[in-house]
Design a protein around this motif. Structure first.
Motif, PDB file in Angstrom:
ATOM      1  N   SER A  59       5.324   9.815  -7.073  1.00 42.96           N
ATOM      2  CA  SER A  59       6.420   9.942  -8.026  1.00 42.96           C
ATOM      3  C   SER A  59       5.896  10.250  -9.420  1.00 42.96           C
ATOM      4  O   SER A  59       6.424  11.128 -10.109  1.00 42.96           O
ATOM      5  CB  SER A  59       7.241   8.648  -8.040  1.00 42.96           C
ATOM      6  OG  SER A  59       8.211   8.697  -9.049  1.00 42.96           O
ATOM      7  N   ASP A  60       4.861   9.544  -9.843  1.00 44.50           N
ATOM      8  CA  ASP A  60       4.262   9.794 -11.159  1.00 44.50           C
ATOM      9  C   ASP A  60       3.722  11.208 -11.247  1.00 44.50           C
ATOM     10  O   ASP A  60       3.909  11.896 -12.255  1.00 44.50           O
ATOM     11  CB  ASP A  60       3.144   8.784 -11.438  1.00 44.50           C
ATOM     12  CG  ASP A  60       3.668   7.385 -11.707  1.00 44.50           C
ATOM     13  OD1 ASP A  60       4.885   7.237 -11.967  1.00 44.50           O
ATOM     14  OD2 ASP A  60       2.859   6.443 -11.659  1.00 44.50           O
ATOM     15  N   ALA A  61       3.049  11.686 -10.194  1.00 48.24           N
ATOM     16  CA  ALA A  61       2.491  13.041 -10.189  1.00 48.24           C
ATOM     17  C   ALA A  61       3.616  14.076 -10.254  1.00 48.24           C
ATOM     18  O   ALA A  61       3.529  15.060 -10.995  1.00 48.24           O
ATOM     19  CB  ALA A  61       1.642  13.252  -8.941  1.00 48.24           C
ATOM     20  N   PHE A  62       4.689  13.843  -9.515  1.00 42.61           N
ATOM     21  CA  PHE A  62       5.820  14.765  -9.511  1.00 42.61           C
ATOM     22  C   PHE A  62       6.468  14.831 -10.893  1.00 42.61           C
ATOM     23  O   PHE A  62       6.729  15.920 -11.413  1.00 42.61           O
ATOM     24  CB  PHE A  62       6.844  14.334  -8.458  1.00 42.61           C
ATOM     25  CG  PHE A  62       8.095  15.157  -8.458  1.00 42.61           C
ATOM     26  CD1 PHE A  62       8.089  16.451  -7.988  1.00 42.61           C
ATOM     27  CD2 PHE A  62       9.278  14.622  -8.939  1.00 42.61           C
ATOM     28  CE1 PHE A  62       9.245  17.219  -7.987  1.00 42.61           C
ATOM     29  CE2 PHE A  62      10.439  15.382  -8.949  1.00 42.61           C
ATOM     30  CZ  PHE A  62      10.428  16.678  -8.466  1.00 42.61           C
ATOM     31  N   LEU A  63       6.723  13.676 -11.493  1.00 42.42           N
ATOM     32  CA  LEU A  63       7.349  13.651 -12.820  1.00 42.42           C
ATOM     33  C   LEU A  63       6.442  14.283 -13.868  1.00 42.42           C
ATOM     34  O   LEU A  63       6.917  14.974 -14.769  1.00 42.42           O
ATOM     35  CB  LEU A  63       7.717  12.216 -13.201  1.00 42.42           C
ATOM     36  CG  LEU A  63       8.835  11.590 -12.360  1.00 42.42           C
ATOM     37  CD1 LEU A  63       9.027  10.130 -12.738  1.00 42.42           C
ATOM     38  CD2 LEU A  63      10.128  12.365 -12.516  1.00 42.42           C
ATOM     39  N   SER A  64       5.159  14.068 -13.747  1.00 46.34           N
ATOM     40  CA  SER A  64       4.206  14.665 -14.688  1.00 46.34           C
ATOM     41  C   SER A  64       4.235  16.187 -14.570  1.00 46.34           C
ATOM     42  O   SER A  64       4.231  16.899 -15.578  1.00 46.34           O
ATOM     43  CB  SER A  64       2.806  14.131 -14.410  1.00 46.34           C
ATOM     44  OG  SER A  64       1.881  14.720 -15.281  1.00 46.34           O
ATOM     45  N   SER A  65       4.283  16.705 -13.338  1.00 46.37           N
ATOM     46  CA  SER A  65       4.329  18.161 -13.158  1.00 46.37           C
ATOM     47  C   SER A  65       5.637  18.736 -13.704  1.00 46.37           C
ATOM     48  O   SER A  65       5.639  19.815 -14.289  1.00 46.37           O
ATOM     49  CB  SER A  65       4.146  18.539 -11.690  1.00 46.37           C
ATOM     50  OG  SER A  65       5.265  18.161 -10.926  1.00 46.37           O
ATOM     51  N   GLU A 116       0.835  -1.205   0.000  1.00 45.04           N
ATOM     52  CA  GLU A 116       0.000   0.000   0.000  1.00 45.04           C
ATOM     53  C   GLU A 116       0.872   1.259   0.000  1.00 45.04           C
ATOM     54  O   GLU A 116       0.650   2.193  -0.774  1.00 45.04           O
ATOM     55  CB  GLU A 116      -0.919  -0.002   1.220  1.00 45.04           C
ATOM     56  CG  GLU A 116      -1.858   1.172   1.277  1.00 45.04           C
ATOM     57  CD  GLU A 116      -2.759   1.133   2.507  1.00 45.04           C
ATOM     58  OE1 GLU A 116      -3.272   2.205   2.868  1.00 45.04           O
ATOM     59  OE2 GLU A 116      -2.937   0.050   3.100  1.00 45.04           O
ATOM     60  N   ARG A 117       1.896   1.267   0.852  1.00 47.50           N
ATOM     61  CA  ARG A 117       2.807   2.415   0.920  1.00 47.50           C
ATOM     62  C   ARG A 117       3.590   2.562  -0.378  1.00 47.50           C
ATOM     63  O   ARG A 117       3.798   3.678  -0.869  1.00 47.50           O
ATOM     64  CB  ARG A 117       3.755   2.243   2.113  1.00 47.50           C
ATOM     65  CG  ARG A 117       4.753   3.353   2.263  1.00 47.50           C
ATOM     66  CD  ARG A 117       4.082   4.638   2.710  1.00 47.50           C
ATOM     67  NE  ARG A 117       5.092   5.661   2.895  1.00 47.50           N
ATOM     68  CZ  ARG A 117       4.964   6.907   2.486  1.00 47.50           C
ATOM     69  NH1 ARG A 117       3.855   7.311   1.919  1.00 47.50           N
ATOM     70  NH2 ARG A 117       5.928   7.764   2.683  1.00 47.50           N
ATOM     71  N   LEU A 118       4.019   1.467  -0.940  1.00 47.10           N
ATOM     72  CA  LEU A 118       4.750   1.498  -2.201  1.00 47.10           C
ATOM     73  C   LEU A 118       3.890   2.099  -3.307  1.00 47.10           C
ATOM     74  O   LEU A 118       4.351   2.943  -4.076  1.00 47.10           O
ATOM     75  CB  LEU A 118       5.213   0.089  -2.597  1.00 47.10           C
ATOM     76  CG  LEU A 118       5.950  -0.030  -3.923  1.00 47.10           C
ATOM     77  CD1 LEU A 118       7.221   0.813  -3.925  1.00 47.10           C
ATOM     78  CD2 LEU A 118       6.272  -1.482  -4.218  1.00 47.10           C
ATOM     79  N   ASN A 119       2.619   1.700  -3.382  1.00 49.38           N
ATOM     80  CA  ASN A 119       1.723   2.245  -4.400  1.00 49.38           C
ATOM     81  C   ASN A 119       1.509   3.745  -4.217  1.00 49.38           C
ATOM     82  O   ASN A 119       1.448   4.494  -5.199  1.00 49.38           O
ATOM     83  CB  ASN A 119       0.392   1.501  -4.391  1.00 49.38           C
ATOM     84  CG  ASN A 119       0.527   0.109  -4.969  1.00 49.38           C
ATOM     85  OD1 ASN A 119       1.397  -0.143  -5.802  1.00 49.38           O
ATOM     86  ND2 ASN A 119      -0.310  -0.803  -4.522  1.00 49.38           N
ATOM     87  N   LYS A 120       1.421   4.205  -2.961  1.00 50.12           N
ATOM     88  CA  LYS A 120       1.282   5.644  -2.702  1.00 50.12           C
ATOM     89  C   LYS A 120       2.528   6.395  -3.162  1.00 50.12           C
ATOM     90  O   LYS A 120       2.440   7.458  -3.778  1.00 50.12           O
ATOM     91  CB  LYS A 120       1.034   5.904  -1.218  1.00 50.12           C
ATOM     92  CG  LYS A 120      -0.352   5.547  -0.747  1.00 50.12           C
ATOM     93  CD  LYS A 120      -0.511   5.832   0.737  1.00 50.12           C
ATOM     94  CE  LYS A 120      -1.865   5.384   1.246  1.00 50.12           C
ATOM     95  NZ  LYS A 120      -2.007   5.585   2.706  1.00 50.12           N
ATOM     96  N   LEU A 121       3.688   5.840  -2.851  1.00 48.48           N
ATOM     97  CA  LEU A 121       4.935   6.478  -3.256  1.00 48.48           C
ATOM     98  C   LEU A 121       5.068   6.526  -4.775  1.00 48.48           C
ATOM     99  O   LEU A 121       5.524   7.526  -5.338  1.00 48.48           O
ATOM    100  CB  LEU A 121       6.134   5.754  -2.643  1.00 48.48           C
ATOM    101  CG  LEU A 121       6.316   5.925  -1.147  1.00 48.48           C
ATOM    102  CD1 LEU A 121       7.413   4.999  -0.638  1.00 48.48           C
ATOM    103  CD2 LEU A 121       6.631   7.364  -0.796  1.00 48.48           C
ATOM    104  N   LEU A 122       4.677   5.460  -5.442  1.00 43.36           N
ATOM    105  CA  LEU A 122       4.731   5.438  -6.904  1.00 43.36           C
ATOM    106  C   LEU A 122       3.779   6.462  -7.507  1.00 43.36           C
ATOM    107  O   LEU A 122       4.116   7.140  -8.495  1.00 43.36           O
ATOM    108  CB  LEU A 122       4.430   4.031  -7.434  1.00 43.36           C
ATOM    109  CG  LEU A 122       5.509   2.986  -7.173  1.00 43.36           C
ATOM    110  CD1 LEU A 122       5.014   1.608  -7.582  1.00 43.36           C
ATOM    111  CD2 LEU A 122       6.786   3.339  -7.911  1.00 43.36           C
ATOM    112  N   ALA A 123       2.599   6.606  -6.921  1.00 43.46           N
ATOM    113  CA  ALA A 123       1.637   7.604  -7.408  1.00 43.46           C
ATOM    114  C   ALA A 123       2.191   9.012  -7.209  1.00 43.46           C
ATOM    115  O   ALA A 123       2.078   9.860  -8.106  1.00 43.46           O
ATOM    116  CB  ALA A 123       0.304   7.437  -6.691  1.00 43.46           C
TER     117      ALA A 123
END
Length: 83
Positions: free
Chosen positions: A62-68, A53-60
């Motif tokens: 990360s994806d949001a940060f890279l997208s921005s 669960e924590r890994l999925n939150k961190l990946l999300a």
């Protein structure tokens, strides 16, 4: 006999130091030495260790940060184009 063991231990330590010093100038050897010290985990161990669960939150995040960042770069490129 104790002296032989002590000599072997001393030589062993000296060998390790010498080996390390020789790898300092060689990036490939240093990287190989670093990664050779890793201990791989089995899939069962990883399943027990990783909080999915924590890994999925961190990946999300990360994806949001890279997208921005990507959007910011696109905006920067569009603003700085010559007419």
């Amino acid at each position: 006999m104790k002296e032989d063991k002590k000599a072997m231990d001393t030589n062993s330590s000296a060998d390790h130091v010498d080996e390390y010093l020789q790898t300092l100038g060689n990036e490939d050897a240093r990287e190989l030495r670093y990664y050779s010290q890793e201990q791989p985990f089995s899939s069962d161990e990883m399943t027990r260790l990783v909080n999915e669960e924590r890994l999925n939150k961190l990946l999300a995040q990360s994806d949001a940060f890279l997208s921005s960042l990507n959007d910011g770069i696109k905006d920067f490129e569009n603003d700085n184009k010559y007419p």
